[in-house]
Design an enzyme around this catalytic site. Structure first.
Site, mmCIF file in Angstrom:
data_model
loop_
_atom_site.group_PDB
_atom_site.id
_atom_site.type_symbol
_atom_site.label_atom_id
_atom_site.label_comp_id
_atom_site.label_asym_id
_atom_site.label_seq_id
_atom_site.Cartn_x
_atom_site.Cartn_y
_atom_site.Cartn_z
ATOM 1 N N ASP A 89 45.351 45.065 67.989
ATOM 2 C CA ASP A 89 43.938 45.424 68.161
ATOM 3 C C ASP A 89 43.590 45.347 69.649
ATOM 4 O O ASP A 89 44.259 44.640 70.409
ATOM 5 C CB ASP A 89 43.025 44.489 67.353
ATOM 6 C CG ASP A 89 43.236 43.019 67.681
ATOM 7 O OD1 ASP A 89 44.406 42.589 67.731
ATOM 8 O OD2 ASP A 89 42.245 42.297 67.917
ATOM 9 N N GLU A 152 43.053 39.692 66.768
ATOM 10 C CA GLU A 152 43.228 38.670 67.804
ATOM 11 C C GLU A 152 42.073 38.678 68.786
ATOM 12 O O GLU A 152 41.664 37.640 69.299
ATOM 13 C CB GLU A 152 44.559 38.905 68.535
ATOM 14 C CG GLU A 152 45.038 37.716 69.349
ATOM 15 C CD GLU A 152 44.620 37.779 70.813
ATOM 16 O OE1 GLU A 152 45.025 36.884 71.554
ATOM 17 O OE2 GLU A 152 43.908 38.720 71.230
HETATM 18 ZN ZN LIG Z 1 46.071 39.457 73.582
#
Ligand SMILES: [Zn+2]
Length: 311
Positions: A89, A152
């Site tokens: 992401d 994340e």
């Molecule tokens: Zn990262």
């Protein structure tokens, strides 16, 4: 057995670049609003996860999708498990790019794109390292597993879900950002501030703050801020003092009157939250300006609570 690692990497350089670019083309920004069971964090994020898992499958690794929010690519044998923790992401691209943030353009020998360093480039590099070891037929005493997260940059729900279902590695590392190693990071705090009802006081209710908005993610310095104020008097002096504030701080901004409401917009410079010195926080600047206005109690208390940050 002797292996010339540089040569092995060189042989795969073109396909490494092609795969990295394909991964960079995917706008894998968190999009929960349009999330589905198949893609809880949005289509882009899911597409990036699928891209990695399909690559692993094609190269005959063992792959697994875990609840559509994480996955892994594994090879090797043994009781111990080595975990390589990556994520696909990215944070929103923001404004001010001189290239298409998802094109993966190479300029002066450097690949430029959103997420190329964090963490799509390192993810692909680690994948190719696994691929080279696998294709070289080296005997392994451990299982090696690349664990791919997709949240994340926001709330790490990918790893929370992953480890509800999957085993914890015996040891591991996370190839993320600068090469070769980052051995420590400063502390991070994400927090929400809530005002209890009735707790605000002070301020003269000459101008009513209607909205204040800045920033897209916790871990980005906001590059834009906007505030709306209700007023029934002449806005000239407010606009003048805004102009002066912008000039004093060498900032860009604008204002407009919209059906009895005055809207202030201020432009800052975005940067990663870990390097706030490289950015100019539009939200804090606009808040600083707003403390100079006679706002209603809520607005007044809110911006004065930021005061310690300005000084
Ligand atoms: Zn990262």
């Amino acid at each position: 057995m002797s292996i010339n690692w540089t040569e092995e990497v060189e042989k795969r350089k073109q396909s490494f670049l092609e795969h990295t670019k394909k991964l960079l083309h995917i706008r894998s920004v968190l999009d929960e609003e349009n999330g589905t069971k198949e893609a809880p964090f949005g289509e882009g994020v899911r597409a990036a996860l699928d891209f990695m898992l399909e690559l692993g499958e094609k190269d005959s690794f063992t792959t697994k999708n875990v609840e559509n929010v994480a996955g892994h690519i594994e090879f090797g044998e043994g009781e111990d498990l080595l975990g390589i923790l990556c994520h696909v992401d990215v944070v929103p691209e923001g404004d001010g790019w001189s290239v298409d943030p998802y094109a993966g353009e190479i300029r002066d020998g450097k690949l430029i794109a959103r997420g190329v360093l964090d963490d799509k480039g390192p993810t692909m590099a680690a994948y190719y390292a696994m691929k080279i070891v696998k294709e070289s037929g080296l005997p392994l005493s451990k299982r090696v597993r690349m664990i791919i997260g997709t949240d994340e940059e926001s709330e790490w729900r990918c790893v929370d879900t992953y480890f509800k279902h999957e085993e914890m590695p015996t040891l591991g590392f996370a190839p993320d950002a600068d090469f070769p190693i980052i051995y420590a990071e400063k502390g991070l705090t994400d927090f929400d501030i809530r005002f209890k009802e009735g707790s605000v006081q002070g301020g003269q209710a000459e101008l009513k703050l209607v909205t204040f908005q800045s920033g897209l993610r916790y871990n980005m310095v906001p590059d834009a801020a906007e505030a709306t104020i209700d007023l029934d008097s002449d806005p000239t002096y407010l606009c003048q003092s805004f102009d002066e504030f912008l000039k004093e701080n060498e900032l860009e901004g604008s204002y407009l009157m919209d059906s009895g409401r005055l809207v202030f917009r201020l432009k800052g410079i975005s940067s990663h939250g870990m390097e706030p010195r490289n950015g100019r926080n539009a939200g804090l600047y606009l808040a600083q300006f707003l403390t100079t206005l006679p706002l209603d109690a809520e607005g007044n208390d809110l911006f004065h609570s930021f005061q310690s940050i300005f000084t």
